[in-house]
Design an enzyme around this catalytic site. Structure first.
Site, PDB file in Angstrom:
ATOM      1  N   HIS A  82       0.838  -1.196   0.000  1.00  0.00           N
ATOM      2  CA  HIS A  82       0.000   0.000   0.000  1.00  0.00           C
ATOM      3  C   HIS A  82       0.872   1.244   0.000  1.00  0.00           C
ATOM      4  O   HIS A  82       2.061   1.203   0.320  1.00  0.00           O
ATOM      5  CB  HIS A  82      -0.916   0.007   1.221  1.00  0.00           C
ATOM      6  CG  HIS A  82      -0.143  -0.069   2.510  1.00  0.00           C
ATOM      7  ND1 HIS A  82       0.498   1.024   3.059  1.00  0.00           N
ATOM      8  CD2 HIS A  82       0.118  -1.111   3.336  1.00  0.00           C
ATOM      9  CE1 HIS A  82       1.102   0.661   4.170  1.00  0.00           C
ATOM     10  NE2 HIS A  82       0.895  -0.631   4.365  1.00  0.00           N
ATOM     11  N   ASP A 130       4.079  -4.693   3.509  1.00  0.00           N
ATOM     12  CA  ASP A 130       5.507  -5.017   3.433  1.00  0.00           C
ATOM     13  C   ASP A 130       5.773  -6.440   3.910  1.00  0.00           C
ATOM     14  O   ASP A 130       6.634  -7.139   3.366  1.00  0.00           O
ATOM     15  CB  ASP A 130       6.341  -4.008   4.225  1.00  0.00           C
ATOM     16  CG  ASP A 130       5.896  -3.833   5.666  1.00  0.00           C
ATOM     17  OD1 ASP A 130       4.858  -4.394   6.058  1.00  0.00           O
ATOM     18  OD2 ASP A 130       6.604  -3.116   6.406  1.00  0.00           O
TER      19      ASP A 130
END
Length: 400
Positions: free
Chosen positions: A33, A300
């Site tokens: 994101h 991540d």
């Protein structure tokens, strides 16, 4: 004309070889994101200093994050059009699949991407209608055996023991005056350098640690997001992050936190397995129904655990502090070599630099995103960054 030539130069870096007998057949993008408000809601316990207030709700994608995602989406779409994978018209339903995790930041990043990449098109972003994390993206422990837990904890401990974050801990200690924090007063943890990290390892939970690493990671996250969001320098770490090497020290915390939690040999495969299998089903689907372009929007932890699971070799990302930058994308590509009549594989990390994120400048042929060719163990690349598709297929199949 000059702008067009510069665009083609960037496309070459991405892996454009259609004019030399290579044709792009399929792309799967696994994306983090874009800029969000910091995750932690409990930072006030780490210092008596007053933290800056964010206008965006905790964990949510910021308006700037959506804008930046639009910039990189437009650039990638231009590359895909140039290669002939997608056309200028709206994609058919069976040509494009967009899937995001359930948190607001991942859903809104996906929406910002398709809005920019496919203007005026009715493109659906798929996600589960639940407040819980989608199991596909949730980086949790799936194996509940005591033997697995014993190995997982031991590997996490080995990584913790090898870490050397003293200089980073000292920097954070000096910035926040940790000895005068509520944590120090109530938990008797007053020194990040010599504090103890406790491992948290439970079935259906994210592997984690509590101690100097997790506390410092929350602080580093706040500072980095403030940097990307464009906060005035005096409002980032109370004006104490004045040198570039300070940021490199800080980024070590983020890297090691991901390393401890998702990079052990046994743990990464278990955590990433649902997502890797999902990707393999798409990339190894030989039927005509397989989408030409798949977009997956996660975190991540997803990118890091997938790379660790598949055996990516170490890499560096120029002009970035993080190994999994905000808004960064793993671009998995299937090519056809017309001369040798064979399929090839290539993977690039495409991302925006710290400067591009902080200043929020539109991407263009004069200001392109960065693109770095990556390599997976067992899939040796040539000078152009290609490895045989069959070698990559074997890697994906071995993860079954």
């Amino acid at each position: 004309m000059a702008a067009k030539l510069l665009l083609l130069l960037f496309l070459f870096c991405m892996g454009v070889y259609c004019r030399n007998g290579y044709k792009l057949k399929q792309v799967l993008i696994l994306s983090r994101h874009n800029i969000r408000a910091p995750l932690s809601t409990n930072l006030q316990r780490t210092t008596d200093l007053q933290w800056p207030v964010w206008e965006t709700q905790v964990t949510h994608l910021t308006p700037k994050g959506a804008l930046l995602e639009g910039y990189i989406a437009h650039y990638i779409a231009e590359w895909l059009k140039e290669e002939g994978l997608i056309s200028d018209s709206c994609p058919a339903k069976n040509e494009l699949h967009v899937y995001a995790n359930t948190p607001q930041r991942t859903k809104e990043t996906a929406k910002a991407f398709v809005k920019s990449a496919f203007k005026n098109c009715n493109v659906s972003v798929h996600y589960k209608d639940t407040a819980k994390m989608d199991p596909l993206f949730h980086p949790v422990v799936h194996n509940g055996t005591e033997e697995f837990k014993e190995i997982g904890v031991r590997e996490m401990k080995d990584i913790l023991d090898k870490m050397n974050l003293k200089d980073t801990y000292k920097l954070i200690d000096e910035i926040i005056d940790f000895k005068n924090s509520d944590i120090c007063r109530t938990e008797s943890m007053c020194d990040l350098v010599n504090g103890k990290n406790d491992i948290i390892f439970e079935l259906n939970e994210e592997p984690n640690v509590y101690g100097p690493l997790s506390i410092s990671n929350s602080i580093a996250d706040f500072f980095l997001m403030s940097l990307y969001e464009g906060f005035p320098k005096e409002n980032i770490a109370w004006g104490k992050m004045t040198e570039s090497h300070h940021w490199r020290l800080l980024s070590n915390i983020v890297r090691e936190d991901l390393n401890v939690r998702f990079n052990s040999s046994i743990l990464s495969k278990d955590i990433a397995d649902p997502l890797v299998q999902y990707m393999a089903n798409i990339l190894l689907n030989e039927e005509t129904s397989a989408p030409k372009l798949t977009l997956l929007f996660g975190h991540d932890s997803n990118l890091y655990s997938v790379m660790a699971s598949l055996g990516f070799k170490p890499y560096n990302l120029p002009n970035q502090y993080e190994l999994t930058p905000i808004g960064g994308k793993l671009v998995f590509q299937k090519w056809y070599d017309e001369k040798h009549k064979r399929d090839l594989f290539k993977v690039n990390y495409v991302y925006q630099t710290v400067k591009q994120l902080r200043h929020g400048t539109p991407l263009s042929s004069e200001n392109p995103p960065k693109s770095v060719i990556l390599e997976i163990k067992g899939c040796k690349i040539n000078k152009k960054g290609f490895c045989p598709w069959e070698d990559f297929r074997k890697i994906l199949k071995s993860s079954d």
